[in-house]
Design an enzyme around this catalytic site. Structure first.
Site, PDB file in Angstrom:
ATOM      1  N   GLU A   1       0.808  -1.228   0.000  1.00 12.77           N
ATOM      2  CA  GLU A   1       0.000   0.000   0.000  1.00 12.77           C
ATOM      3  C   GLU A   1       0.838   1.273   0.000  1.00 12.77           C
ATOM      4  O   GLU A   1       0.486   2.244  -0.665  1.00 12.77           O
ATOM      5  CB  GLU A   1      -0.958   0.004   1.203  1.00 12.77           C
ATOM      6  CG  GLU A   1      -2.146  -0.935   1.064  1.00 12.77           C
ATOM      7  CD  GLU A   1      -1.817  -2.393   1.336  1.00 12.77           C
ATOM      8  OE1 GLU A   1      -0.695  -2.668   1.832  1.00 12.77           O
ATOM      9  OE2 GLU A   1      -2.653  -3.274   1.055  1.00 12.77           O
TER      10      GLU A   1
ATOM     11  N   HIS B   1     -10.062  -5.052   8.039  1.00  9.45           N
ATOM     12  CA  HIS B   1     -10.699  -4.516   6.835  1.00  9.45           C
ATOM     13  C   HIS B   1     -11.649  -3.357   7.143  1.00  9.45           C
ATOM     14  O   HIS B   1     -11.642  -2.356   6.427  1.00  9.45           O
ATOM     15  CB  HIS B   1     -11.491  -5.610   6.107  1.00  9.45           C
ATOM     16  CG  HIS B   1     -10.652  -6.696   5.509  1.00  9.45           C
ATOM     17  ND1 HIS B   1      -9.809  -7.486   6.247  1.00  9.45           N
ATOM     18  CD2 HIS B   1     -10.542  -7.129   4.232  1.00  9.45           C
ATOM     19  CE1 HIS B   1      -9.220  -8.359   5.445  1.00  9.45           C
ATOM     20  NE2 HIS B   1      -9.644  -8.163   4.214  1.00  9.45           N
TER      21      HIS B   1
END
Lengths: 325, 348
Positions: A60, A129
């Site tokens: 990321e 998440h």
């Protein structure tokens, strides 16, 4: 005019901007051949090719970090982070680097970058998440933080984000991705940042939310109506810039307010909303402002998430107390 | 190529190694030496001023001049991009960044220190290794758009322990972006020695894991650094992708002006490093070729001192930042709340 889900509205916005401007490209995990884990980028690699629809390595920080360089090179990157909780691993590239680049380069390098990520619980996703960490980014003062709650806003705000000369963190309400359809114009349009939306008009109390919490507020307002309490629902749409004027106008009208968000209570953005309202609308308040948020614990396992997330029942209770205070 | 894999053209005394054929002509080498002397002179001057309380915190290049100058000489600043960390002053100057602006940045006046619009250079970076994914994105973006240009990014062996280093090398390998990762192994990350950073034999060995070549070079050898970098630049220009260069050098001074190396550094190590001084090495080489003399050394040092003096004077005359500039370049347009805070600051 078509009836679209939020997913379809997002795809329509990206498609339009990629057709309109060949500098626009998308990058992220699984955005190409798979079309994104939620299919928001479905069909785009076939149309635009791998140069403009790039499946990145699983990392990321470099998805965000390379978007900075891509923008400096003359492109307009729209990066996807699969879940907002995964930005934990890109945090320094988002707030400190992407957010500060115009400032730290004294205007030499403004960055036209959009970072998209779905947020929130209620779909039983695995650990990390669903984390609602939007407030963390507000503490990085040079990145816009926007959060649509419905298909119309999703398309208009995403086009606004991609065209914005500054970096925008575009947070999508994962739980509402495919929940219901709404009319969305076929053509391109923008929804300006910093303008809250009155999702429902009311007289007795204002319920303020953003992202999927707006839906919770709307359910609560429907229940309160049965008890004769007329609740106004205000969808903030963007946290940066913040539409203080609309918040104040609504609370001046109703005199009462409940703020609802999915992040844990302490130091959530609700605290900012409450502080702002007491500064700007103190003498219009008939009762203390209440907050309904998740509890100050780590996100619980999926089987318990509905006990933890703010529910419409908790909002109704808080609203009743406030009205009867 | 010596048996230990570290590429060298000149031995520490400045003599050509057996079989070595320098590719740089003497005038070019002389130009390199000029930058190295300017850098060294600036570091001494700035350190003296800092000790008198007349200069801010800064990190000298001392000991790494050949590493920075030799690598920067291999690029073409008109087309190539420089993505710095913070200890590469001569490279900024070689890209055309005015010394006065560097001084202003160090003195906390970045408003006047803005990078001129025509320079292909990003701001210095103290969030270590955070610049590396920017450099990769920049190189990759040039490649996507078919624009000319290669990107060089500088960082240290300490920074190469950061996740950003690994993510960046990996993405560069996957995209084949035209970039040179220039790792200056100066043996120290503040007080942390090289051996604490990695168990790898060479930092450059890591390149294999990302699918591109890694080269190790004697970073105190101007000619060797230039050659190895030039090879990497040419590769990138031909579209053959990234290279990781480990330039083995030595930080001959403190990390920055707040540091005290006597707490952790063996004086013997520093002495040994001084015997490998990169400036003395290239001076000896040029002297041997009849291109350098005591008079020339004096003349070059005097020119450098004057250049620094002029920049310091000019920096003193630069406009001081105005309070309103706190709110400049936040966004294209301030949010209503920022605008209100600006009015509050300015008493409007």
């Amino acid at each position: 005019m078509a009836q679209l889900t939020i997913i379809e509205a997002i795809r329509a916005a990206i498609l339009h901007e990629m057709e309109e401007d060949e500098r626009v490209m998308i990058l992220g995990l699984d955005v190409g051949r798979l079309g994104g884990v939620f299919r928001t980028t479905d069909g785009l690699i076939e149309k635009f090719g791998r140069k403009r629809v790039f499946d990145t390595p699983l990392a990321e920080a470099s998805i965000i970090g390379s978007s900075i360089g891509l923008a400096i090179s003359g492109l307009i990157p729209v990066a996807e982070i699969q879940f907002l909780g995964f930005t934990h691993q890109a945090f320094h590239q988002l707030g400190q680097q992407l957010g500060r680049y115009r400032y730290r380069s004294r205007g030499r390098f403004p960055l036209q970058v959009t970072v998209r990520a779905p947020m929130g619980g209620g779909t039983k996703t695995p650990e990390f998440h669903p984390d609602a960490i939007e407030a963390q980014f507000v503490q990085s003062p040079a990145i816009k933080v926007v959060m649509p709650s419905n298909p119309y806003d999703a398309k208009g705000m995403l086009i606004e984000a991609i065209r914005d000369p500054d970096p925008v963190l575009f947070i999508e309400p994962e739980r509402l991705y495919r929940k219901g359809r709404a009319e969305v114009p076929d053509e391109a349009y923008t929804v300006p940042f910093g303008k809250a939306r009155v999702a429902r008009e009311g007289e007795h109390i204002t319920l303020i939310g953003w992202s999927a919490a707006v839906e919770v507020c709307e359910h609560a307002a429907a229940k309160l109506a049965e008890e004769g309490i007329s609740a106004e629902v205000l969808d903030l749409r963007s946290l940066v810039p913040l539409d203080i004027e609309s918040m104040v106008a609504s609370v001046v009208k109703t005199g009462r307010c409940v703020v609802v968000h999915e992040a844990p209570l302490s130091a959530g953005f609700g605290a900012e909303v409450v502080a702002t309202l007491q500064e700007e609308a103190f003498y219009s308040l008939d009762a203390p402002i209440a907050r309904v948020a998740s509890y100050d614990t780590p996100y619980p396992p999926a089987t318990m998430e509905n006990l933890w997330l703010p529910s419409s029942a908790r909002v109704v209770n808080a609203a009743r107390k406030t009205v009867n205070a | 190529m010596p048996e230990n894999g570290v590429y060298q053209v000149l031995d520490p005394s400045g003599r050509l190694r057996e079989g070595a054929k320098p590719v740089l002509d003497d005038e070019f080498v002389l130009e390199g030496l000029r930058w190295m002397l300017l850098s060294r002179a600036f570091d001494s001057k700035a350190t003296a001023l800092q000790r008198q309380g007349r200069f801010g915190v800064f990190s000298p290049v001392i000991g790494q001049e050949a590493s920075v100058v030799g690598s920067a000489m291999a690029f073409e600043p008109r087309t190539d991009w420089l993505v710095p960390q913070y200890r590469e002053l001569p490279a900024y100057l070689m890209w055309g960044f005015p010394l006065v602006k560097h001084i202003l940045n160090l003195s906390g006046n970045p408003v006047a220190g803005r990078i001129p619009d025509d320079l292909k250079m990003l701001p210095t970076q103290v969030s270590l290794a955070a610049q590396l994914p920017h450099a990769v994105g920049l190189a990759w973006g040039l490649q996507i758009q078919g624009k000319e240009g290669v990107v060089v990014t500088y960082f240290g062996e300490g920074s190469s322990s950061e996740g950003d280093f690994h993510e960046s090398c990996n993405l560069a390998g996957v995209t084949g972006a035209p970039i040179v990762f220039f790792l200056q192994n100066n043996q120290w990350a503040i007080s942390t020695p090289r051996s604490f950073q990695s168990a790898a034999r060479y930092f450059a060995d890591r390149a294999a894991g990302y699918g591109f070549p890694g080269r190790v070079v004697d970073g105190n050898d101007l000619l060797a650094v230039y050659e190895v970098t030039k090879e990497a630049v040419d590769r990138a220009r031909r579209g053959e992708g990234p290279t990781l260069i480990e330039s083995i050098t030595y930080r001959m001074s403190f990390h920055n002006t707040t540091d005290n190396p006597s707490r952790y550094q063996d004086p013997k190590d520093l002495e040994e490093a001084r015997a490998r001084d990169p400036i003395e090495r290239i001076e000896a080489y040029l002297r041997e070729r009849g291109m350098w003399s005591d008079e020339k050394a004096k003349e070059y040092r005097a020119v450098a001192a004057q250049e620094i003096e002029d920049a310091l004077v000019e920096a003193q005359q630069a406009p001081r930042p105005e309070p309103a500039q706190i709110f400049e370049n936040v966004f294209a347009e301030l949010t209503p709340r920022q605008a209100a805070q600006r009015r509050e600051l300015l008493g409007e």
